[in-house]
Design an enzyme around this catalytic site. Sequence first.
Site, PDB file in Angstrom:
ATOM      1  N   SER A  24     -29.215   8.614 -35.844  1.00  0.00           N
ATOM      2  CA  SER A  24     -28.918   7.385 -36.820  1.00  0.00           C
ATOM      3  C   SER A  24     -28.831   8.103 -38.156  1.00  0.00           C
ATOM      4  O   SER A  24     -29.792   8.716 -38.644  1.00  0.00           O
ATOM      5  CB  SER A  24     -30.451   6.699 -36.618  1.00  0.00           C
ATOM      6  OG  SER A  24     -30.401   5.856 -37.747  1.00  0.00           O
TER       7      SER A  24
ATOM      8  N   HIS B 190     -25.007   6.365 -34.637  1.00  0.00           N
ATOM      9  CA  HIS B 190     -25.674   5.016 -34.695  1.00  0.00           C
ATOM     10  C   HIS B 190     -25.702   4.752 -36.023  1.00  0.00           C
ATOM     11  O   HIS B 190     -26.320   5.369 -36.756  1.00  0.00           O
ATOM     12  CB  HIS B 190     -27.122   5.248 -33.979  1.00  0.00           C
ATOM     13  CG  HIS B 190     -27.918   4.077 -33.878  1.00  0.00           C
ATOM     14  ND1 HIS B 190     -28.058   3.277 -32.860  1.00  0.00           N
ATOM     15  CD2 HIS B 190     -28.838   3.449 -34.779  1.00  0.00           C
ATOM     16  CE1 HIS B 190     -28.882   2.293 -32.892  1.00  0.00           C
ATOM     17  NE2 HIS B 190     -29.363   2.339 -33.985  1.00  0.00           N
TER      18      HIS B 190
ATOM     19  N   ASP C  78     -26.909   1.775 -38.595  1.00  0.00           N
ATOM     20  CA  ASP C  78     -27.694   0.745 -38.659  1.00  0.00           C
ATOM     21  C   ASP C  78     -27.428  -0.309 -39.803  1.00  0.00           C
ATOM     22  O   ASP C  78     -27.401   0.073 -41.109  1.00  0.00           O
ATOM     23  CB  ASP C  78     -29.142   1.251 -39.195  1.00  0.00           C
ATOM     24  CG  ASP C  78     -29.826   1.776 -37.956  1.00  0.00           C
ATOM     25  OD1 ASP C  78     -29.967   1.308 -36.894  1.00  0.00           O
ATOM     26  OD2 ASP C  78     -30.017   3.115 -38.031  1.00  0.00           O
TER      27      ASP C  78
ATOM     28  N   MET D 209     -28.109  -3.664 -41.791  1.00  0.00           N
ATOM     29  CA  MET D 209     -29.203  -4.361 -42.159  1.00  0.00           C
ATOM     30  C   MET D 209     -28.781  -5.565 -43.285  1.00  0.00           C
ATOM     31  O   MET D 209     -28.077  -5.360 -44.129  1.00  0.00           O
ATOM     32  CB  MET D 209     -30.566  -3.663 -42.550  1.00  0.00           C
ATOM     33  CG  MET D 209     -30.901  -2.791 -41.682  1.00  0.00           C
ATOM     34  SD  MET D 209     -32.490  -1.842 -42.240  1.00  0.00           S
ATOM     35  CE  MET D 209     -32.453  -0.585 -40.787  1.00  0.00           C
TER      36      MET D 209
ATOM     37  N   HIS E 280     -25.635  -1.032 -34.839  1.00  0.00           N
ATOM     38  CA  HIS E 280     -26.763  -1.684 -34.421  1.00  0.00           C
ATOM     39  C   HIS E 280     -26.855  -2.787 -35.533  1.00  0.00           C
ATOM     40  O   HIS E 280     -27.348  -2.660 -36.720  1.00  0.00           O
ATOM     41  CB  HIS E 280     -28.072  -0.563 -34.678  1.00  0.00           C
ATOM     42  CG  HIS E 280     -29.388  -1.475 -34.275  1.00  0.00           C
ATOM     43  ND1 HIS E 280     -30.562  -0.976 -34.536  1.00  0.00           N
ATOM     44  CD2 HIS E 280     -29.793  -2.766 -33.904  1.00  0.00           C
ATOM     45  CE1 HIS E 280     -31.511  -1.445 -34.104  1.00  0.00           C
ATOM     46  NE2 HIS E 280     -31.187  -2.696 -33.844  1.00  0.00           N
TER      47      HIS E 280
ATOM     48  N   MET F 287     -28.707  -5.220 -37.197  1.00  0.00           N
ATOM     49  CA  MET F 287     -29.825  -6.043 -37.378  1.00  0.00           C
ATOM     50  C   MET F 287     -29.641  -7.307 -38.741  1.00  0.00           C
ATOM     51  O   MET F 287     -30.034  -7.209 -39.935  1.00  0.00           O
ATOM     52  CB  MET F 287     -30.918  -5.083 -38.114  1.00  0.00           C
ATOM     53  CG  MET F 287     -31.336  -4.013 -36.919  1.00  0.00           C
ATOM     54  SD  MET F 287     -32.228  -2.636 -37.571  1.00  0.00           S
ATOM     55  CE  MET F 287     -30.869  -1.608 -37.779  1.00  0.00           C
TER      56      MET F 287
ATOM     57  N   MET G  64     -36.292  -1.351 -28.902  1.00  0.00           N
ATOM     58  CA  MET G  64     -36.941  -1.038 -30.137  1.00  0.00           C
ATOM     59  C   MET G  64     -38.453  -0.503 -29.931  1.00  0.00           C
ATOM     60  O   MET G  64     -39.121  -1.073 -29.134  1.00  0.00           O
ATOM     61  CB  MET G  64     -37.047  -1.942 -31.330  1.00  0.00           C
ATOM     62  CG  MET G  64     -35.792  -2.331 -31.760  1.00  0.00           C
ATOM     63  SD  MET G  64     -34.419  -1.205 -32.385  1.00  0.00           S
ATOM     64  CE  MET G  64     -35.665  -0.462 -33.770  1.00  0.00           C
TER      65      MET G  64
ATOM     66  N   GLY H 188     -35.960  -2.104 -39.190  1.00  0.00           N
ATOM     67  CA  GLY H 188     -35.774  -2.176 -40.757  1.00  0.00           C
ATOM     68  C   GLY H 188     -35.787  -0.932 -41.643  1.00  0.00           C
ATOM     69  O   GLY H 188     -35.448  -0.583 -42.614  1.00  0.00           O
ATOM     70  N   PHE H 189     -36.569   0.031 -40.984  1.00  0.00           N
ATOM     71  CA  PHE H 189     -36.940   1.344 -41.515  1.00  0.00           C
ATOM     72  C   PHE H 189     -37.015   2.600 -40.684  1.00  0.00           C
ATOM     73  O   PHE H 189     -37.285   2.334 -39.691  1.00  0.00           O
ATOM     74  CB  PHE H 189     -38.363   1.259 -42.383  1.00  0.00           C
ATOM     75  CG  PHE H 189     -38.344   0.081 -43.547  1.00  0.00           C
ATOM     76  CD1 PHE H 189     -37.880   0.303 -44.841  1.00  0.00           C
ATOM     77  CD2 PHE H 189     -38.790  -1.243 -42.860  1.00  0.00           C
ATOM     78  CE1 PHE H 189     -37.630  -0.786 -45.634  1.00  0.00           C
ATOM     79  CE2 PHE H 189     -38.698  -2.121 -43.862  1.00  0.00           C
ATOM     80  CZ  PHE H 189     -38.423  -2.185 -45.192  1.00  0.00           C
ATOM     81  N   GLY H 190     -36.546   3.875 -41.196  1.00  0.00           N
ATOM     82  CA  GLY H 190     -36.688   4.901 -40.512  1.00  0.00           C
ATOM     83  C   GLY H 190     -38.024   5.577 -40.640  1.00  0.00           C
ATOM     84  O   GLY H 190     -38.787   4.997 -41.340  1.00  0.00           O
TER      85      GLY H 190
ATOM     86  N   ASP I  22     -34.731   3.324 -29.597  1.00  0.00           N
ATOM     87  CA  ASP I  22     -34.479   3.313 -31.059  1.00  0.00           C
ATOM     88  C   ASP I  22     -35.961   3.384 -31.805  1.00  0.00           C
ATOM     89  O   ASP I  22     -36.407   2.227 -31.842  1.00  0.00           O
ATOM     90  CB  ASP I  22     -33.510   2.385 -31.665  1.00  0.00           C
ATOM     91  CG  ASP I  22     -33.083   2.434 -32.938  1.00  0.00           C
ATOM     92  OD1 ASP I  22     -33.627   3.470 -33.677  1.00  0.00           O
ATOM     93  OD2 ASP I  22     -32.508   1.513 -33.455  1.00  0.00           O
ATOM     94  N   GLY I  23     -36.267   4.358 -32.420  1.00  0.00           N
ATOM     95  CA  GLY I  23     -37.548   4.254 -33.216  1.00  0.00           C
ATOM     96  C   GLY I  23     -38.342   5.492 -32.828  1.00  0.00           C
ATOM     97  O   GLY I  23     -39.040   5.311 -31.823  1.00  0.00           O
ATOM     98  N   GLY I  24     -38.762   6.226 -33.704  1.00  0.00           N
ATOM     99  CA  GLY I  24     -39.753   7.271 -33.617  1.00  0.00           C
ATOM    100  C   GLY I  24     -39.346   8.420 -32.545  1.00  0.00           C
ATOM    101  O   GLY I  24     -40.239   9.022 -31.961  1.00  0.00           O
TER     102      GLY I  24
ATOM    103  N   GLY J 153     -33.189   9.306 -35.964  1.00  0.00           N
ATOM    104  CA  GLY J 153     -32.885   9.400 -37.438  1.00  0.00           C
ATOM    105  C   GLY J 153     -33.474  10.301 -37.971  1.00  0.00           C
ATOM    106  O   GLY J 153     -32.753  11.594 -38.244  1.00  0.00           O
TER     107      GLY J 153
END
Length: 221
Positions: free
Chosen positions: A14, A39, A41, A43, A72, A74, A143, A148-150, A178-180, A200
């Site tokens: 990402s 990916h 993002d 937003m 993606h 958002m 998710m 909203g944030f990396g 997606d996330g962490g 990311g």
Amino acid sequence: MRLPKAGTIEIVPSILSADFAKLADEIAEIESAGVNVVHLDIMDGHFVPNITIGLPVVAKLRKYSNLVFDCHLMISEPEKYAERFVEAGANHITFHIEATDKPEKLIDMLHKLGCTAGICLNPETPVETIEAVAPLCDMVLVMTVEPGFGAQEFMPEAAKKIVRVREIVGPEIRVEVDGGIDAETAPTVVSYGADTLVAGNAIFAKTDRIAAINAIREACK
Ligand code: DX5
Ligand code: ZN
């Protein structure tokens, strides 16, 4: 450029944690690491409390990359913008179930435009909300942070939903997370049934991005 058929583990960088002042170079670097998908993002500052890139950036990047663009969205009212993202160069578009009340219509529209379609679930959104539409998609995105944030912390409880999503969609539809995601969390989500791992911070915060991608790949074996 098309989303790879299910059956492989894909590490999907990402660009949210990349240097936005030199995005084309950042994408070229991960392309040289042998990834197939990037990916992006998107937003809008409305559906999520952050603003990133939009249509003109996707269209410009398209000229510099042969990677599959996994966009993606958002954003609120994704149906209003989906066609323009396809024209800009998106190969796959994921939108949020929380952002629309006509998901089937949008999936159908994307398929008619030659774009694969994905539905996404926020961490607190129950899997039942996508049960009917998930089998119509090419990929389902779970998710594991609030969008909203990396660089946020992985949410283990949200990741457990992957098991149920995989039961619903079977082996032919991709399940993305997606996330962490990093070399520590990746094996868990793969064991739950994810095959498409967005990362990311774990890639772009490192000086050696290729080594970072390989570390996640190795951890999944
Ligand atoms: C967050 C984005 C993610 C983000 C993940 O809203 O959807 O794609 O870049 O970042 P990491 O991998 O740093 O958690
Ligand atoms: Zn994302």
